[in-house]
Design a protein around this motif. Structure first.
Motif, mmCIF file in Angstrom:
data_model
loop_
_atom_site.group_PDB
_atom_site.id
_atom_site.type_symbol
_atom_site.label_atom_id
_atom_site.label_comp_id
_atom_site.label_asym_id
_atom_site.label_seq_id
_atom_site.Cartn_x
_atom_site.Cartn_y
_atom_site.Cartn_z
ATOM 1 N N LEU A 59 0.934 -1.113 0.059
ATOM 2 C CA LEU A 59 0.101 0.057 0.045
ATOM 3 C C LEU A 59 0.903 1.183 -0.169
ATOM 4 O O LEU A 59 0.550 2.280 -0.772
ATOM 5 N N LEU A 63 0.797 4.071 -2.982
ATOM 6 C CA LEU A 63 0.651 5.370 -2.663
ATOM 7 C C LEU A 63 1.658 6.331 -3.388
ATOM 8 O O LEU A 63 1.450 7.186 -3.961
ATOM 9 N N ILE A 66 1.498 6.195 -7.339
ATOM 10 C CA ILE A 66 0.521 7.261 -7.444
ATOM 11 C C ILE A 66 0.817 8.633 -7.579
ATOM 12 O O ILE A 66 0.588 9.793 -8.601
ATOM 13 N N GLY A 241 -4.658 2.161 2.894
ATOM 14 C CA GLY A 241 -5.394 1.946 1.942
ATOM 15 C C GLY A 241 -6.429 3.062 1.377
ATOM 16 O O GLY A 241 -6.562 3.424 0.219
ATOM 17 N N LEU A 242 -7.066 3.778 2.674
ATOM 18 C CA LEU A 242 -7.614 4.885 2.329
ATOM 19 C C LEU A 242 -7.081 6.072 1.739
ATOM 20 O O LEU A 242 -7.426 6.806 0.784
ATOM 21 N N CYS A 243 -5.672 6.211 1.922
ATOM 22 C CA CYS A 243 -4.995 7.337 1.502
ATOM 23 C C CYS A 243 -4.576 7.110 0.016
ATOM 24 O O CYS A 243 -4.714 7.872 -0.893
ATOM 25 N N ALA A 244 -4.188 5.794 -0.269
ATOM 26 C CA ALA A 244 -3.974 5.449 -1.581
ATOM 27 C C ALA A 244 -5.255 5.587 -2.500
ATOM 28 O O ALA A 244 -5.098 5.926 -3.740
ATOM 29 N N GLY A 245 -6.486 5.186 -2.038
ATOM 30 C CA GLY A 245 -7.579 5.351 -2.799
ATOM 31 C C GLY A 245 -8.067 6.997 -2.974
ATOM 32 O O GLY A 245 -8.446 7.121 -4.185
ATOM 33 N N VAL A 246 -7.818 7.773 -1.841
ATOM 34 C CA VAL A 246 -8.106 9.266 -2.175
ATOM 35 C C VAL A 246 -7.109 9.635 -3.413
ATOM 36 O O VAL A 246 -7.709 10.589 -4.234
ATOM 37 N N LEU A 248 -5.676 7.797 -5.497
ATOM 38 C CA LEU A 248 -5.981 7.447 -7.036
ATOM 39 C C LEU A 248 -7.128 8.019 -7.672
ATOM 40 O O LEU A 248 -7.109 8.523 -8.922
ATOM 41 N N ALA A 249 -8.058 8.396 -6.696
ATOM 42 C CA ALA A 249 -9.448 9.173 -7.346
ATOM 43 C C ALA A 249 -8.933 10.417 -7.738
ATOM 44 O O ALA A 249 -9.466 11.035 -8.729
ATOM 45 N N SER A 269 4.668 -0.796 -8.747
ATOM 46 C CA SER A 269 4.118 -1.159 -7.402
ATOM 47 C C SER A 269 4.507 -2.849 -7.066
ATOM 48 O O SER A 269 4.875 -3.118 -5.978
#
Length: 413
Positions: A59, A63, A66, A241-246, A248-249, A269
């Motif tokens: 993760l 991050l 990205i 995981g939340l940081c990576a998702g933010v 990426l979005a 990665s």
């Protein structure tokens, strides 16, 4: 003696340019076989795979990739350069803050040194900064990547010692903040004493509001990570995981991450995660062999016979020597039993031991003649390494003060 032999084998194989992961796996497996504990190899590898924080490794790498490919890794530097232009030393301060932002998204000090060396040092050169200030401010700022969450070194320590990752992230926060404050204070002192070292440059014509809007991802991600963990709302893996998702979005929504760039993120990665997991597997075998040899217990006894400051100084000397042939992760792995022994003998515990060791690794990364981060910055910026090393002495004094504070007041970690 067997534990020392395993350490020596790793050092020799690395010096012969064998890949770090393979050096660790071979040395650890052979050491366990000689000790009659070869049957433990599957158990140790399974225990590593079952570690709840292991998912933090891919993760963090995702991050960082990205942020890099999406162009977010250097935005804090760009914004700070706009906000601080017209002030003496403003670009050097922007470089340090930019390194902190890069560290918050990538967790890698060496990657930070390479990227910021290419961007920030030439910009300061155009503004007629002293090359010593330009190179050393980026080199010292890049070391924040070793201590500021989500540093990969913090994750490696947690996985290899069984220390909760949340405790490592929160324990590193204040030492990282003190280090950052010391770097800023050093730049301000430097340009006050030498008015020509950091001229009040006017380079970028960008509205301040736009600069602030561009800089928000890094502090927001750090707030999600540390706020979620600190208030007990998220586990470290969930927060990452939340940081990576933010991230990426954001990158997909802004059109910065499409097609080939997205494939590069996934490819890099996966490759980096595979290499890191192999290195972790080898480190687990090496440390198990050392533990069975009785070396950590002996080190704890010897460390207990020394004053705490003297023991830390010896550990620092070992890190400097290892820094002549090893990358930061390998320095941490090889010095880990020594650091644990000091923490066990004097009582502060494994969180403090890990923070102190990582701080020592930071210092080893900037010391001549082969300080890795200093050389990487010089290479990326195409300046002579001597200019970088010549300026780092001023920053080193503040780094040593932070280290001394950690030794005298363990509660800081």
């Amino acid at each position: 003696m067997m534990g020392l032999a395993v350490l020596a084998a790793v050092a020799v194989l690395v010096a012969l340019h064998m890949p770090v992961a393979l050096s660790l796996i071979l040395s650890g497996a052979i050491g366990l076989a000689v000790l009659g504990a070869g049957g433990q190899i599957p158990d140790q590898l399974w225990a590593l795979l079952a570690a709840p924080d292991l998912a933090a490794v891919p993760l963090v790498l995702l991050l960082g990739n990205i942020a890099f490919h999406g162009g977010y890794a250097t935005q804090l530097h760009d914004a700070a350069a706009v906000l601080l232009q017209g002030r003496r030393g403003g670009l050097a301060l922007a470089s340090i803050l930019g390194c902190a932002g890069f560290a918050a998204t990538s967790g890698s000090s060496v990657a930070c040194a390479a990227t910021m060396g290419r961007i920030a040092v030439p910009a300061m050169g155009q503004a007629e900064y002293d090359p010593r200030l330009a190179g050393s401010s980026v080199a010292i700022g890049s070391t924040l990547g070793a201590l500021l969450p989500p540093s990969m070194l913090l994750i490696l320590w947690a996985l290899l010692t069984g220390t909760p990752l949340a405790q490592m992230f929160m324990g590193a926060l204040l030492p990282a903040a003190l280090s950052l404050a010391g770097m800023v204070a050093t730049v301000l002192w430097w340009v006050q004493r030498d008015l020509e070292a950091g001229p009040a440059a006017q380079i970028l014509q960008v509205p301040r509001g736009a600069a602030i809007r561009a800089a928000w991802p890094a502090p927001v991600l750090l707030a999600i990570l540390l706020g979620g963990i600190g208030f007990g709302l998220l586990s470290p893996v969930a927060a990452l995981g939340l940081c990576a998702g933010v991230m990426l979005a954001l990158a997909l929504g802004n059109g910065r991450l499409t097609g080939e760039a997205l494939l590069s993120v996934l490819r890099d990665s996966i490759l980096q995660a595979a290499i890191t997991l192999l290195m972790l597997a080898g480190a687990r075998l090496v440390l198990t062999a050392m533990d069975l040899s009785g070396l950590p217990g002996m080190l704890a006894v010897e460390a207990g016979a020394l004053p705490l400051l003297a023991a830390v100084m010896l550990l620092g000397l070992a890190c400097v020597v290892l820094g002549l042939l090893a990358e930061p992760a390998l320095i941490l792995i090889l010095a880990l039993p020594f650091a644990l022994g000091i923490g066990a003998a004097h009582g502060p515990g494994p969180v403090w031991s890990g923070i102190v060791l990582i701080k020592l690794v930071e210092i080893a990364l900037i010391l001549p003649p082969l300080g890795l981060n200093a050389v990487v910055v010089a290479t990326a910026a195409r300046i002579h390494p001597q200019a970088v090393f010549a300026g780092l002495g001023r920053f080193l004094f503040l780094d040593l003060l932070v280290l001394t504070a950690l030794v005298m007041f363990p509660a800081l970690a």
